[in-house]
Design a protein around this motif. Structure first.
Motif, mmCIF file in Angstrom:
data_model
loop_
_atom_site.group_PDB
_atom_site.id
_atom_site.type_symbol
_atom_site.label_atom_id
_atom_site.label_comp_id
_atom_site.label_asym_id
_atom_site.label_seq_id
_atom_site.Cartn_x
_atom_site.Cartn_y
_atom_site.Cartn_z
ATOM 1 N N UNK A 1 1.279 -3.395 8.812
ATOM 2 C CA UNK A 1 0.853 -4.778 9.034
ATOM 3 C C UNK A 1 1.203 -5.241 10.445
ATOM 4 N N UNK A 2 2.296 -4.711 11.004
ATOM 5 C CA UNK A 2 2.670 -5.040 12.383
ATOM 6 C C UNK A 2 1.613 -4.520 13.351
ATOM 7 N N UNK A 3 1.141 -3.307 13.125
ATOM 8 C CA UNK A 3 0.115 -2.729 13.994
ATOM 9 C C UNK A 3 -1.190 -3.523 13.903
ATOM 10 N N UNK A 4 -1.558 -3.931 12.694
ATOM 11 C CA UNK A 4 -2.779 -4.721 12.528
ATOM 12 C C UNK A 4 -2.648 -6.085 13.201
ATOM 13 N N UNK B 1 -5.508 -2.194 29.555
ATOM 14 C CA UNK B 1 -5.438 -1.800 28.156
ATOM 15 C C UNK B 1 -4.007 -1.524 27.699
ATOM 16 N N UNK B 2 -3.751 -1.815 26.433
ATOM 17 C CA UNK B 2 -2.453 -1.557 25.797
ATOM 18 C C UNK B 2 -2.686 -0.581 24.652
ATOM 19 N N UNK B 3 -1.931 0.502 24.633
ATOM 20 C CA UNK B 3 -2.042 1.465 23.543
ATOM 21 C C UNK B 3 -1.139 1.048 22.391
ATOM 22 N N UNK B 4 -1.623 1.232 21.165
ATOM 23 C CA UNK B 4 -0.882 0.817 19.967
ATOM 24 C C UNK B 4 -0.824 1.971 18.974
ATOM 25 N N UNK B 5 0.388 2.239 18.479
ATOM 26 C CA UNK B 5 0.581 3.223 17.402
ATOM 27 C C UNK B 5 1.387 2.557 16.288
ATOM 28 N N UNK B 6 0.933 2.711 15.052
ATOM 29 C CA UNK B 6 1.651 2.175 13.903
ATOM 30 C C UNK B 6 2.268 3.274 13.061
ATOM 31 N N UNK B 7 3.082 2.866 12.087
ATOM 32 C CA UNK B 7 3.662 3.797 11.117
ATOM 33 C C UNK B 7 3.065 3.502 9.741
ATOM 34 N N UNK B 8 2.827 4.552 8.964
ATOM 35 C CA UNK B 8 2.313 4.452 7.588
ATOM 36 C C UNK B 8 0.851 4.006 7.584
ATOM 37 N N UNK B 9 -0.022 4.962 7.714
ATOM 38 C CA UNK B 9 -1.460 4.721 7.843
ATOM 39 C C UNK B 9 -2.042 3.961 6.642
ATOM 40 N N UNK B 10 -3.005 3.089 6.927
ATOM 41 C CA UNK B 10 -3.718 2.328 5.893
ATOM 42 C C UNK B 10 -5.214 2.400 6.181
ATOM 43 N N UNK B 11 -6.030 2.109 5.173
ATOM 44 C CA UNK B 11 -7.487 2.187 5.328
ATOM 45 C C UNK B 11 -7.994 1.253 6.418
ATOM 46 N N UNK B 12 -7.354 0.087 6.559
ATOM 47 C CA UNK B 12 -7.805 -0.894 7.553
ATOM 48 C C UNK B 12 -7.708 -0.375 8.977
ATOM 49 N N UNK C 1 0.809 -1.229 0.000
ATOM 50 C CA UNK C 1 0.000 0.000 0.000
ATOM 51 C C UNK C 1 0.836 1.271 0.000
ATOM 52 N N UNK C 2 1.957 1.257 0.717
ATOM 53 C CA UNK C 2 2.825 2.433 0.810
ATOM 54 C C UNK C 2 3.363 2.806 -0.567
ATOM 55 N N UNK C 3 3.904 1.824 -1.275
ATOM 56 C CA UNK C 3 4.500 2.099 -2.573
ATOM 57 C C UNK C 3 3.455 2.247 -3.676
ATOM 58 N N UNK C 4 2.273 1.698 -3.465
ATOM 59 C CA UNK C 4 1.179 1.945 -4.399
ATOM 60 C C UNK C 4 0.807 3.431 -4.369
ATOM 61 N N UNK C 5 0.846 4.030 -3.173
ATOM 62 C CA UNK C 5 0.591 5.460 -3.053
ATOM 63 C C UNK C 5 1.698 6.273 -3.716
ATOM 64 N N UNK C 6 2.961 5.820 -3.544
ATOM 65 C CA UNK C 6 4.084 6.483 -4.213
ATOM 66 C C UNK C 6 3.866 6.485 -5.722
#
Length: 340
Positions: A252-255, A277-288, A76-81
């Motif tokens: 994908x790691x965040x998901x 609760x565990x807080x989660x932050x990912x890099x490179x946003x995706x629609x999912x 998805x990242x490179x598809x946007x590129x």
């Protein structure tokens, strides 16, 4: 790729024909026999001749082509590129020549050579990995503009467009700290990744800035797949239950972390004091990210804008080449949702 520039005279000599005949074959002009065409093309292939058509195309006003080499078109990242590059060049009357290299260094260099032979005006590329060896001399001898689009700088002598990874990790880590977290983990990526090293550098420096400990056991490598991330997160939380938040190297790691947190008997959310609760932050946003429960917070870079900027640099280099190496680092943006 050969480091020696092959001339059209050498091609003609190798094929046993005149220079003008080679020129007509390469330009697809005149009446040339099939046998002669095969001889010339064979000599071109054997000698590794690259025809630089960029200058000729500009002089003649012919439509120009911009090349783009991606490791994985489905990412998805490179598809946007790719979308950003395509949008920008089409607005200026250019066309995109897209190729996929996969993990093969040989295929990557073959893509470069093929594009050069087809007369592209310039090439934007994403390296197969950040430690990729790459001989640029042959293409640079032919004056072909190149722009590297990557998650971390790879070649100092090549124009570069990429993200500010350290600032991204600082932004994410500081956000978690201000939410009250003191035991923050980093999940994903491989040890040889320059991008990962930059992000971990930002993560560590922010912990130190706020007087918090850095624990090596809270930094975990894992594969890019969601299943690998789920397993790594589950194992970490069972072994280190004091962890209350995590940065995830890939989208994908965040998901995958969502599943790992649940398997460890924890839940995902902003409040570390309620229901473990565990807080989660990912890099490179995706629609999912907006479809999970709860929706995932991400630090994002505008990959489409990276593509646009790379295209602009290539096109500007076609008009007037610059001897100075160009570098553009794009800033991150924190997209806050319910996971952190």
């Amino acid at each position: 790729m050969s480091a020696k520039k092959v001339t059209i005279t050498e091609v003609a000599k190798h094929a046993g024909v005149s220079v003008s005949t080679v020129s007509m074959v390469l330009g697809n002009k005149g009446r040339i026999s099939t046998d002669t065409i095969e001889k010339v093309n064979g000599a071109v292939e054997e000698l590794g001749y690259i025809r630089n058509r960029a200058a000729a195309n500009l002089r003649s006003g012919a439509g120009e082509i911009i090349g783009l080499i991606l490791k994985d078109i489905s990412d998805p990242y490179y598809a946007e590129v790719a979308s950003g590059i395509s949008e920008e060049i089409e607005q200026q009357g250019f066309m995109l020549f897209l190729a996929q290299s996969g993990d093969s260094q040989e295929k990557f260099e073959k893509c470069l050579l093929t594009m050069a032979r087809q007369g592209v005006g310039g090439i934007a590329f994403c390296p197969i990995d950040e430690s990729q060896p790459f001989n640029l001399e042959n293409l640079q001898e032919h004056g072909l503009p190149l722009v590297c689009i990557a998650r971390a700088p790879v070649y100092k002598q090549v124009d570069y467009v990429g993200p500010d990874n350290m600032s991204a990790a600082k932004l994410a880590t500081e956000h978690l700290i201000r939410q009250g977290h003191r035991r923050i983990a980093y999940i994903g990526g491989a040890s040889h990744s320059l991008c990962r090293a930059e992000r971990i550098g930002g993560y560590c420096s922010t912990l130190l800035q706020f007087g918090l400990p850095f624990r090596p056991e809270w930094v975990v490598e894992c594969g890019k797949s969601q299943s690998s991330a789920a397993q790594a997160v589950e194992q970490l939380l069972l072994a280190q239950p004091q962890v209350t938040a995590m940065l995830c190297h890939h989208s994908s790691t965040a998901l995958g972390a969502v599943y790992g947190v649940h398997r460890a008997g924890r839940s995902i959310g902003k409040d570390q004091f309620i229901g473990q609760q565990v807080s989660v932050i990912g890099f490179d946003d995706v629609e999912e990210a907006e479809l999970t429960e709860p929706p995932l917070t991400f630090v994002n870079f505008n990959a489409r804008e990276m593509g646009r900027q790379a295209a602009r640099r290539l096109i500007s280099q076609l008009g007037q080449r610059s001897s100075e190496t160009y570098s553009l680092i794009l800033p991150p943006k924190l997209i806050i949702r319910e996971s952190a």
